[in-house]
Design a protein around this motif. Sequence first.
Motif, PDB file in Angstrom:
ATOM      1  N   LYS A 123       0.850  -1.218   0.000  1.00 24.28           N
ATOM      2  CA  LYS A 123       0.000   0.000   0.000  1.00 24.28           C
ATOM      3  C   LYS A 123       0.873   1.251   0.000  1.00 24.28           C
ATOM      4  O   LYS A 123       0.590   2.234  -0.679  1.00 24.28           O
ATOM      5  CB  LYS A 123      -0.935  -0.015   1.213  1.00 24.28           C
ATOM      6  CG  LYS A 123      -2.143  -0.937   1.026  1.00 24.28           C
ATOM      7  CD  LYS A 123      -3.294  -0.531   1.939  1.00 24.28           C
ATOM      8  CE  LYS A 123      -4.619  -1.126   1.476  1.00 24.28           C
ATOM      9  NZ  LYS A 123      -4.651  -2.585   1.508  1.00 24.28           N
ATOM     10  N   LYS A 127       1.464   3.994  -3.340  1.00 26.88           N
ATOM     11  CA  LYS A 127       0.601   5.159  -3.057  1.00 26.88           C
ATOM     12  C   LYS A 127       0.725   6.289  -4.083  1.00 26.88           C
ATOM     13  O   LYS A 127      -0.214   7.023  -4.284  1.00 26.88           O
ATOM     14  CB  LYS A 127       0.759   5.648  -1.620  1.00 26.88           C
ATOM     15  CG  LYS A 127       2.036   6.403  -1.298  1.00 26.88           C
ATOM     16  CD  LYS A 127       1.874   7.061   0.096  1.00 26.88           C
ATOM     17  CE  LYS A 127       2.989   8.030   0.388  1.00 26.88           C
ATOM     18  NZ  LYS A 127       4.236   7.373   0.792  1.00 26.88           N
ATOM     19  N   VAL A 155      -3.034  -5.835  -4.438  1.00 22.02           N
ATOM     20  CA  VAL A 155      -3.047  -4.473  -3.892  1.00 22.02           C
ATOM     21  C   VAL A 155      -3.060  -3.453  -5.040  1.00 22.02           C
ATOM     22  O   VAL A 155      -3.793  -2.456  -5.011  1.00 22.02           O
ATOM     23  CB  VAL A 155      -1.841  -4.229  -2.948  1.00 22.02           C
ATOM     24  CG1 VAL A 155      -1.781  -2.767  -2.508  1.00 22.02           C
ATOM     25  CG2 VAL A 155      -1.921  -5.141  -1.731  1.00 22.02           C
ATOM     26  N   MET A 159      -5.899  -0.597  -5.853  1.00 24.62           N
ATOM     27  CA  MET A 159      -5.535   0.821  -5.850  1.00 24.62           C
ATOM     28  C   MET A 159      -5.613   1.470  -7.236  1.00 24.62           C
ATOM     29  O   MET A 159      -5.256   2.632  -7.415  1.00 24.62           O
ATOM     30  CB  MET A 159      -4.136   0.998  -5.252  1.00 24.62           C
ATOM     31  CG  MET A 159      -4.098   0.649  -3.767  1.00 24.62           C
ATOM     32  SD  MET A 159      -2.436   0.740  -3.037  1.00 24.62           S
ATOM     33  CE  MET A 159      -2.134   2.498  -3.012  1.00 24.62           C
TER      34      MET A 159
END
Length: 347
Positions: A123, A127, A155, A159
């Motif tokens: 994460k 980002k 992930v 995202m």
Amino acid sequence: MGKKVVTFGEIMLRLATPGYLRFSQAKEFTATFGGGEANVAVSLANYGLDTEFVTRLPKNDIAQSCIMDLRAHNVGTKEIIFGGERVGIYFLETGAVARASKVVYDRAHSSISTIEPGMVNWKEVFKDAQWFHWTGITPALSQGAADACLEAIKVANEMGVTVSCDLNYRKNLWKYGKTADEVMPALVEGCDVILGNEEDCEKVFGIKPEGFDVTATGGEVNSAEFESVCTQMMKKFPRCKKMIVTLRGAINANHNTWGGVLYSDGSLKVSKRYDITHIVDRVGGGDSFMGGLIYGLISYPTDDQKALEFAVAASCLKHTIYGDFNLVTVAEVENLMKGDGSGRVSR
């Protein structure tokens, strides 16, 4: 610079025999570093994109030397995690004419092969990322590496990060009790862009054109056959928006033809073909194609043909450069795309 591109995999110490010496003749080796995903990161950093390479390395001087080399090429290293015993090594004997090149791996128990899910904070890594790239080499190393790679893909999907993979089937690596066709489908399911060569789709997924042997084409493009492979792959992996196949015709170890096809939105784009007559170093050729392709798809988002031509031209130039890394600029690639392959002195 825009949002960063993240790649994940193993980087190794590369020990190559000087010139065209055989292993049995070599009294010394030339030491550089290389590995599929690191090679892609170096290409992208050369083109001016913000890149981050994620791996696991031991805490020792060889690993530190490797990190310094990556930094020298403007690749981000701050997400590298530390632990494990050793940096993997591969030995390279460069072939000539009728004698093929040889690679001997010494990468068992390397730091990344003992990675486990939860060790990397994906994460955090993703980002400010727009793209994540992995290859089929990473899940071949160990169950832990496969699990960590799957964790990263999931992930990235959550995202909204674009995910690409190079199938990169290496039969000599799958040694931990699982086969590629058992492990790879779950990972490839999360990919938006898939790259393979003529054999990857067949060896990993059993996908091949009906009644046709792609290895017997000499690298010539028969659009219908390649379209058939691409459509079968997209049917199997519905998330995939673009399927790309590289086409290498091996005349001998020093002389290859090189090109590619890209299938998306129901149409097949075919690149121009390059005749590479005096190969300096073909290791990393596929990675340089992938680096060029990612750059092209990011830089020319509405022009798949141009993205494909950039990838093929970039990897054509890589065949003239010693080492794993493709040390070329956007301007050099674009010159070749425009047809300037003369090699005249630039002054």
